[in-house]
Design a protein around this motif. Structure first.
Motif, PDB file in Angstrom:
ATOM      1  N   GLY A  35      30.107 -26.570 -18.675  1.00  0.00           N
ATOM      2  CA  GLY A  35      28.732 -26.193 -18.981  1.00  0.00           C
ATOM      3  C   GLY A  35      27.830 -27.415 -18.965  1.00  0.00           C
ATOM      4  O   GLY A  35      28.283 -28.547 -19.124  1.00  0.00           O
ATOM      5  N   ILE A  36      26.562 -27.169 -18.777  1.00  0.00           N
ATOM      6  CA  ILE A  36      25.579 -28.244 -18.783  1.00  0.00           C
ATOM      7  C   ILE A  36      24.257 -27.687 -19.297  1.00  0.00           C
ATOM      8  O   ILE A  36      23.910 -26.543 -19.023  1.00  0.00           O
ATOM      9  N   LYS A  37      23.559 -28.477 -20.086  1.00  0.00           N
ATOM     10  CA  LYS A  37      22.223 -28.115 -20.540  1.00  0.00           C
ATOM     11  C   LYS A  37      21.226 -28.989 -19.803  1.00  0.00           C
ATOM     12  O   LYS A  37      21.459 -30.181 -19.628  1.00  0.00           O
ATOM     13  N   SER A  55      20.902 -17.796 -18.280  1.00  0.00           N
ATOM     14  CA  SER A  55      22.277 -18.257 -18.406  1.00  0.00           C
ATOM     15  C   SER A  55      23.073 -17.595 -17.287  1.00  0.00           C
ATOM     16  O   SER A  55      22.963 -16.390 -17.086  1.00  0.00           O
ATOM     17  N   HIS A  56      23.813 -18.381 -16.542  1.00  0.00           N
ATOM     18  CA  HIS A  56      24.599 -17.852 -15.448  1.00  0.00           C
ATOM     19  C   HIS A  56      26.054 -18.213 -15.662  1.00  0.00           C
ATOM     20  O   HIS A  56      26.380 -19.334 -16.019  1.00  0.00           O
TER      21      HIS A  56
END
Length: 63
Positions: A35-37, A55-56
């Protein structure tokens, strides 16, 4: 990306990148999650945005 059905133009810095090296890649094993923000307001004027929350999730079949 659009806002009120109009394209939102990128206003940030432009940069060209060279070809990636082997160490630039990330190996994701089967069943592993990554994940990445991203702080989108660093590149888009947040005063022009009304809703920008997505969100994917992608599922890849086991090889």
């Amino acid at each position: 990306m659009t806002l009120a059905r109009e394209p939102v133009l990128y206003e940030g810095a432009l940069a060209k990148r060279g070809q990636p090296y082997d160490e630039d890649y990330l190996v994701i094993e089967a069943g592993e999650e990554v994940g990445i923000k991203v702080e989108i307001t660093l590149v888009i004027d947040s005063h022009r945005l009304t809703v920008l929350a997505r969100s994917h999730s992608y599922a890849f079949p086991d090889a």
